[in-house]
Design a protein around this motif. Sequence first.
Motif, PDB file in Angstrom:
ATOM      1  N   PHE A 473       0.841  -1.194   0.000  1.00  0.00           N
ATOM      2  CA  PHE A 473       0.000   0.000   0.000  1.00  0.00           C
ATOM      3  C   PHE A 473       0.874   1.241   0.000  1.00  0.00           C
ATOM      4  O   PHE A 473       1.989   1.248   0.532  1.00  0.00           O
ATOM      5  CB  PHE A 473      -0.909   0.015   1.236  1.00  0.00           C
ATOM      6  CG  PHE A 473      -1.964  -1.055   1.238  1.00  0.00           C
ATOM      7  CD1 PHE A 473      -3.147  -0.874   0.545  1.00  0.00           C
ATOM      8  CD2 PHE A 473      -1.763  -2.242   1.927  1.00  0.00           C
ATOM      9  CE1 PHE A 473      -4.126  -1.863   0.525  1.00  0.00           C
ATOM     10  CE2 PHE A 473      -2.731  -3.230   1.929  1.00  0.00           C
ATOM     11  CZ  PHE A 473      -3.912  -3.038   1.225  1.00  0.00           C
ATOM     12  N   ASP A 474       0.335   2.309  -0.607  1.00  0.00           N
ATOM     13  CA  ASP A 474       1.007   3.601  -0.555  1.00  0.00           C
ATOM     14  C   ASP A 474       0.650   4.366   0.715  1.00  0.00           C
ATOM     15  O   ASP A 474       1.418   5.208   1.185  1.00  0.00           O
ATOM     16  CB  ASP A 474       0.604   4.449  -1.774  1.00  0.00           C
ATOM     17  CG  ASP A 474       0.997   3.784  -3.082  1.00  0.00           C
ATOM     18  OD1 ASP A 474       2.192   3.437  -3.219  1.00  0.00           O
ATOM     19  OD2 ASP A 474       0.126   3.598  -3.936  1.00  0.00           O
ATOM     20  N   LEU A 475      -0.535   4.064   1.265  1.00  0.00           N
ATOM     21  CA  LEU A 475      -1.015   4.793   2.446  1.00  0.00           C
ATOM     22  C   LEU A 475      -2.043   3.915   3.158  1.00  0.00           C
ATOM     23  O   LEU A 475      -2.761   3.135   2.523  1.00  0.00           O
ATOM     24  CB  LEU A 475      -1.660   6.125   2.029  1.00  0.00           C
ATOM     25  CG  LEU A 475      -2.271   6.987   3.130  1.00  0.00           C
ATOM     26  CD1 LEU A 475      -1.180   7.560   4.035  1.00  0.00           C
ATOM     27  CD2 LEU A 475      -3.094   8.135   2.534  1.00  0.00           C
ATOM     28  N   ILE A 493       2.174  -3.442  15.167  1.00  0.00           N
ATOM     29  CA  ILE A 493       2.441  -4.780  14.623  1.00  0.00           C
ATOM     30  C   ILE A 493       2.916  -4.671  13.172  1.00  0.00           C
ATOM     31  O   ILE A 493       3.863  -5.354  12.754  1.00  0.00           O
ATOM     32  CB  ILE A 493       1.176  -5.656  14.722  1.00  0.00           C
ATOM     33  CG1 ILE A 493       0.841  -5.928  16.199  1.00  0.00           C
ATOM     34  CG2 ILE A 493       1.360  -6.962  13.969  1.00  0.00           C
ATOM     35  CD1 ILE A 493      -0.500  -6.603  16.403  1.00  0.00           C
ATOM     36  N   TYR A 494       2.270  -3.806  12.424  1.00  0.00           N
ATOM     37  CA  TYR A 494       2.644  -3.599  11.021  1.00  0.00           C
ATOM     38  C   TYR A 494       4.076  -3.074  10.910  1.00  0.00           C
ATOM     39  O   TYR A 494       4.877  -3.556  10.086  1.00  0.00           O
ATOM     40  CB  TYR A 494       1.649  -2.638  10.388  1.00  0.00           C
ATOM     41  CG  TYR A 494       1.995  -2.161   8.991  1.00  0.00           C
ATOM     42  CD1 TYR A 494       2.362  -3.051   7.989  1.00  0.00           C
ATOM     43  CD2 TYR A 494       1.920  -0.804   8.676  1.00  0.00           C
ATOM     44  CE1 TYR A 494       2.669  -2.615   6.707  1.00  0.00           C
ATOM     45  CE2 TYR A 494       2.212  -0.349   7.409  1.00  0.00           C
ATOM     46  CZ  TYR A 494       2.593  -1.255   6.425  1.00  0.00           C
ATOM     47  OH  TYR A 494       2.885  -0.820   5.159  1.00  0.00           O
ATOM     48  N   ARG A 495       4.432  -2.119  11.758  1.00  0.00           N
ATOM     49  CA  ARG A 495       5.781  -1.530  11.701  1.00  0.00           C
ATOM     50  C   ARG A 495       6.844  -2.537  12.119  1.00  0.00           C
ATOM     51  O   ARG A 495       7.966  -2.519  11.608  1.00  0.00           O
ATOM     52  CB  ARG A 495       5.844  -0.284  12.577  1.00  0.00           C
ATOM     53  CG  ARG A 495       5.113   0.914  11.971  1.00  0.00           C
ATOM     54  CD  ARG A 495       5.011   2.052  12.977  1.00  0.00           C
ATOM     55  NE  ARG A 495       6.326   2.458  13.439  1.00  0.00           N
ATOM     56  CZ  ARG A 495       7.128   3.294  12.785  1.00  0.00           C
ATOM     57  NH1 ARG A 495       6.728   3.812  11.624  1.00  0.00           N
ATOM     58  NH2 ARG A 495       8.308   3.634  13.272  1.00  0.00           N
ATOM     59  N   PHE A 496       6.492  -3.415  13.076  1.00  0.00           N
ATOM     60  CA  PHE A 496       7.440  -4.446  13.480  1.00  0.00           C
ATOM     61  C   PHE A 496       7.660  -5.461  12.370  1.00  0.00           C
ATOM     62  O   PHE A 496       8.751  -6.029  12.237  1.00  0.00           O
ATOM     63  CB  PHE A 496       6.926  -5.185  14.726  1.00  0.00           C
ATOM     64  CG  PHE A 496       7.317  -4.523  16.014  1.00  0.00           C
ATOM     65  CD1 PHE A 496       8.633  -4.203  16.274  1.00  0.00           C
ATOM     66  CD2 PHE A 496       6.357  -4.224  16.967  1.00  0.00           C
ATOM     67  CE1 PHE A 496       8.999  -3.588  17.472  1.00  0.00           C
ATOM     68  CE2 PHE A 496       6.705  -3.618  18.151  1.00  0.00           C
ATOM     69  CZ  PHE A 496       8.028  -3.298  18.408  1.00  0.00           C
ATOM     70  N   GLY A 497       6.624  -5.705  11.573  1.00  0.00           N
ATOM     71  CA  GLY A 497       6.677  -6.807  10.619  1.00  0.00           C
ATOM     72  C   GLY A 497       7.156  -6.436   9.239  1.00  0.00           C
ATOM     73  O   GLY A 497       7.182  -7.309   8.355  1.00  0.00           O
ATOM     74  N   THR A 498       7.500  -5.176   8.979  1.00  0.00           N
ATOM     75  CA  THR A 498       7.938  -4.788   7.635  1.00  0.00           C
ATOM     76  C   THR A 498       9.096  -3.811   7.731  1.00  0.00           C
ATOM     77  O   THR A 498       9.173  -3.007   8.674  1.00  0.00           O
ATOM     78  CB  THR A 498       6.781  -4.161   6.829  1.00  0.00           C
ATOM     79  OG1 THR A 498       7.247  -3.818   5.527  1.00  0.00           O
ATOM     80  CG2 THR A 498       6.269  -2.904   7.506  1.00  0.00           C
ATOM     81  N   LEU A 499       9.985  -3.869   6.768  1.00  0.00           N
ATOM     82  CA  LEU A 499      11.131  -2.969   6.766  1.00  0.00           C
ATOM     83  C   LEU A 499      10.786  -1.603   6.202  1.00  0.00           C
ATOM     84  O   LEU A 499      11.466  -0.612   6.500  1.00  0.00           O
ATOM     85  CB  LEU A 499      12.273  -3.589   5.940  1.00  0.00           C
ATOM     86  CG  LEU A 499      12.873  -4.888   6.506  1.00  0.00           C
ATOM     87  CD1 LEU A 499      13.902  -5.452   5.525  1.00  0.00           C
ATOM     88  CD2 LEU A 499      13.520  -4.620   7.862  1.00  0.00           C
ATOM     89  N   PRO A 501       7.422   0.327   6.012  1.00  0.00           N
ATOM     90  CA  PRO A 501       5.972   0.488   6.188  1.00  0.00           C
ATOM     91  C   PRO A 501       5.449   1.706   5.443  1.00  0.00           C
ATOM     92  O   PRO A 501       6.146   2.714   5.281  1.00  0.00           O
ATOM     93  CB  PRO A 501       5.816   0.665   7.704  1.00  0.00           C
ATOM     94  CG  PRO A 501       7.134   1.205   8.148  1.00  0.00           C
ATOM     95  CD  PRO A 501       8.167   0.597   7.260  1.00  0.00           C
ATOM     96  N   ALA A 502       4.232   1.601   4.970  1.00  0.00           N
ATOM     97  CA  ALA A 502       3.590   2.729   4.303  1.00  0.00           C
ATOM     98  C   ALA A 502       3.197   3.778   5.333  1.00  0.00           C
ATOM     99  O   ALA A 502       2.907   3.453   6.495  1.00  0.00           O
ATOM    100  CB  ALA A 502       2.349   2.252   3.554  1.00  0.00           C
ATOM    101  N   GLY A 523       3.897   5.881  15.924  1.00  0.00           N
ATOM    102  CA  GLY A 523       4.511   5.847  14.605  1.00  0.00           C
ATOM    103  C   GLY A 523       3.628   6.337  13.485  1.00  0.00           C
ATOM    104  O   GLY A 523       3.960   6.143  12.318  1.00  0.00           O
ATOM    105  N   ALA A 524       2.509   6.984  13.819  1.00  0.00           N
ATOM    106  CA  ALA A 524       1.592   7.453  12.779  1.00  0.00           C
ATOM    107  C   ALA A 524       2.174   8.641  12.029  1.00  0.00           C
ATOM    108  O   ALA A 524       2.919   9.454  12.591  1.00  0.00           O
ATOM    109  CB  ALA A 524       0.250   7.835  13.403  1.00  0.00           C
TER     110      ALA A 524
END
Length: 674
Positions: A473-475, A493-499, A501-502, A523-524
């Motif tokens: 995703f872009d956003l 969880i998303y930020r932990f799981g991807t190098l 993140p969108a 992290g928003a």
Amino acid sequence: MTKKLMLSENVRAQASLRARLGMPVCLGMLCSLWYWGPVSPQIRPWHIALAFGFHVAYNAAVLLAVRPASRVKPALVARTTAVMDPLLLSLGLGLLGESGQLFTCFYLFTILGFGFRIGARTMALCQAAAIAGFIAVALVSPAWRPHPIAALSVLLFLAVVPLYAKPLIIGLQQACAHAESESRAKTQLLANVSHELRTPLTGIVSCAQLIGEENADPHVRRRSDTILTLSRELMGQINHLLDSAKYGAGALQLDRAPFRIADLAEQLRRTLAATALTKGVVLHVSTDERIAASLLGDAFHLARVLLNLGGNALKFTEHGEVLIRFSLLEQTPAACRVRFSCRDTGIGIAPELHQKIFEPFYQASAGTTRKYGGTGLGLGIVRGILGAMGSRLAVHSACGQGSLFEFDLWLDRAPPPAAFAMPETARNKRILVADDNATNLVLTRELLERDGHQVVTAAGGREAIRLLGTMQFDLAILDYNLGDMDGASVLQIYRFGTLDPAPTYLLTADSAAATARRLMDAGAAGVLHKPIDLSTLRQAINHVFSAGQAPCQDGAPVLYIDPDAMAELRELGGDSLFFEQLLATAATDIKALCDILCSAVRRQDLDATHEKAHALKGITVSVGAVRLSVVATRLMHIAQADLQREGAALADEIGATAAHSIHSLRSLMLSADG
């Protein structure tokens, strides 16, 4: 704040007070020794120098022990100083003669200080040390042995007063804890009320906008505009109710960002013009041309004040004019003092009511409420905002003679903005929208698709995590309340799981500044407040894809160091030497703290992790180390299970982020030196 963090803050405050007050007490004792002499001729000057040199070294050691990067536990510092403080005072009294009676009051000052700041147990320890120390002085010192009654009176004083104060201190601490608990409950209630009211409003606003844009019939468009107008009025009433409680509790957090005074004036004209035209009242917004074009301050809350005053003026003016004026009173090279005033030719206010109009829900009469509407909260909110800004609203009015409201503000001049290449508004982006409200989810999707975006929707947090893990995703736009889990947890969880993140916006109905900070700390990319409309969505998307590729500033990547914070620090210091020393100290402290924090995380020591993360957050916020601040905030609230599961990865992230942040700070130091 946890008890451990509160203890750390209190011990640090006690150490600061000890340093500020202890040195004047030492100086007073030295003056007494110089004027009246020591208690015995056998006491040499080097004895006195040794005793007071030890006192100075003790203060310095305690200040080092309570630094954020220190490994010494706050509880140990509290217990040690509770014993040492009265014993060092006893040492000073042992050197003095009868003049020592002047300083016995500091026993009680020390005992009660520990009681109020640390707690009853530490106060009892300090009291025991004070009694033991004074007994030794009374038995050994020639100045006290001939006066047993005086010595007994001091002992009785040290024994009775703290015993009397103990239940009062315990009661006060319990009352404070109860008040904090009630405040948290009130905040949660306001958040729930806000969510329940704003969520359906989002659907109403979105639906009305879609109806208006899809239908060319002027009657339909007029009705959709009416719905939007009524929705905005309802939203204003909700904001007044929530903000009144928030400002009354002193919870307002002011921003400090550049804004243009011309933009503020134009916003007032644009917002109030329709009401003025409808009522046939002339509206003037006048700006002194000598005021600096760009200033530093909280433009949102300043506009809130002026819109409230201007709206009230138009509401209570049937004919004539409303004049809003920005006047320059004085200026310096760094700041200017501006007077903001709003004058009308309306019904006026009786002098005896000038103070009552600031009370919540107050209206001059029931007839006024019925005729003009409103909750009676507006001026109370205005007073709360201006109080936080360090100003005060003055009222000049009489019945039938109109009203004048005015206040003065010192505003710093804004530094020249950095030159960024701003691309056109981004289009054709793949966007994930997650919301547990089916109606709002469909309407938000339609609004985004009208601008050509490809939209994927999720009805819950777990579904959003699945989509974020399987698609690019872009956003992402995540509602905070997703039913099965909150949007902030989804984002973490998303930020932990991807190098990579969108950028992610969190959507919330809670307008409290503390909530926005907490969501940003997760992290928003930003926080959107309900009800959300098409204009807000477009601005948010444009902001992400305009600012997301900003180049480096001052040698520091924007990803790790906030350039606005750097500009403020440069302005604060006034010279490159101060700026360089400040960054050098920050880099050293960050390095030491991160080493300790990594060790605590790898040991899975939850208390130490929370404490050191809190200390790291304070340093990183002060120097604008935004990426490291996000990591610290996450660790401040991490649970034991998460620490055990993710400890190794977190320690690696701390080390890598700290290294980049320190490198950026040192690059800034070199640029300042050059």
